[in-house]
Design a protein around this motif. Structure first.
Motif, PDB file in Angstrom:
ATOM      1  N   THR A  61       0.729  -1.123   0.090  1.00  0.00           N
ATOM      2  CA  THR A  61      -0.078   0.188  -0.048  1.00  0.00           C
ATOM      3  C   THR A  61       0.755   1.314  -0.161  1.00  0.00           C
ATOM      4  O   THR A  61       2.024   0.950   0.151  1.00  0.00           O
ATOM      5  N   ALA A  62       0.365   2.169   0.036  1.00  0.00           N
ATOM      6  CA  ALA A  62       0.885   3.694  -0.250  1.00  0.00           C
ATOM      7  C   ALA A  62       1.976   3.919   1.110  1.00  0.00           C
ATOM      8  O   ALA A  62       1.426   3.143   2.141  1.00  0.00           O
ATOM      9  N   ALA A  63       3.030   4.426   1.030  1.00  0.00           N
ATOM     10  CA  ALA A  63       3.901   4.606   2.199  1.00  0.00           C
ATOM     11  C   ALA A  63       2.963   5.212   3.104  1.00  0.00           C
ATOM     12  O   ALA A  63       2.258   6.295   2.902  1.00  0.00           O
ATOM     13  N   PRO A  64       3.482   5.421   4.585  1.00  0.00           N
ATOM     14  CA  PRO A  64       3.011   6.188   5.570  1.00  0.00           C
ATOM     15  C   PRO A  64       2.976   7.676   5.025  1.00  0.00           C
ATOM     16  O   PRO A  64       3.929   8.049   4.601  1.00  0.00           O
ATOM     17  N   GLU A  65       1.925   8.331   5.539  1.00  0.00           N
ATOM     18  CA  GLU A  65       1.916   9.635   5.419  1.00  0.00           C
ATOM     19  C   GLU A  65       1.788  10.380   6.550  1.00  0.00           C
ATOM     20  O   GLU A  65       1.445   9.923   7.849  1.00  0.00           O
ATOM     21  N   THR A  66       2.468  11.679   6.778  1.00  0.00           N
ATOM     22  CA  THR A  66       2.348  12.516   8.081  1.00  0.00           C
ATOM     23  C   THR A  66       1.685  13.614   7.978  1.00  0.00           C
ATOM     24  O   THR A  66       1.796  14.424   6.804  1.00  0.00           O
ATOM     25  N   ARG A  67       1.096  14.429   8.678  1.00  0.00           N
ATOM     26  CA  ARG A  67       0.986  15.667   9.210  1.00  0.00           C
ATOM     27  C   ARG A  67       1.339  16.091  10.309  1.00  0.00           C
ATOM     28  O   ARG A  67       1.428  15.535  11.420  1.00  0.00           O
ATOM     29  N   ASP A  68       1.886  17.555  10.346  1.00  0.00           N
ATOM     30  CA  ASP A  68       2.529  17.889  11.775  1.00  0.00           C
ATOM     31  C   ASP A  68       1.659  19.295  12.046  1.00  0.00           C
ATOM     32  O   ASP A  68       1.078  19.742  11.317  1.00  0.00           O
ATOM     33  N   GLY A  69       1.901  19.473  13.215  1.00  0.00           N
ATOM     34  CA  GLY A  69       0.890  20.753  13.709  1.00  0.00           C
ATOM     35  C   GLY A  69      -0.402  20.374  13.815  1.00  0.00           C
ATOM     36  O   GLY A  69      -1.234  21.414  13.794  1.00  0.00           O
ATOM     37  N   VAL A  70      -0.812  19.358  13.921  1.00  0.00           N
ATOM     38  CA  VAL A  70      -2.191  19.015  13.815  1.00  0.00           C
ATOM     39  C   VAL A  70      -2.779  19.294  15.264  1.00  0.00           C
ATOM     40  O   VAL A  70      -2.341  18.773  16.141  1.00  0.00           O
TER      41      VAL A  70
END
Length: 100
Positions: A67-76
């Motif tokens: 599956t797609a590579a892990p994704e991140t969001r910062d400052g959530v």
């Protein structure tokens, strides 16, 4: 739909309701004595969200290779973490994925 969460002490919690999820997230990420600085929710589809103290959010499929590579969001914000955890608990995988 089934899902489970891990709290900041590493305890598994099966299918907590919305109020319990909010408590696990809000209180957990603010706990200075937490064993682990994160909470996670894993849906039966294999998709998982992990929220870290400080606002980092990780989205990944922990069961399917390729599956797609892990994704991140910062400052959530904590409120946004609660919102996307609620979506995943309801099985809204595409809506959660669309926020990354």
């Amino acid at each position: 739909m089934t899902y489970f969460m891990y709290d900041v002490h590493g305890n598994a919690v099966d299918e907590p309701d919305a109020a319990a999820r909010r408590t696990l997230i809000v209180d957990g990420l603010a706990d200075p004595e937490a064993v682990n600085p994160e909470v996670s929710l894993t849906h039966e589809s294999g998709w998982s969200l992990t929220a870290y103290a400080g606002g980092l959010l990780l989205w990944e499929n922990v069961e399917e290779e390729g599956t797609a590579a892990p994704e991140t969001r910062d400052g959530v914000s904590v409120d946004e973490v609660v919102r996307v955890f609620d979506l995943l608990a309801e099985g809204e995988v595409e809506k959660v994925g669309g926020t990354f």
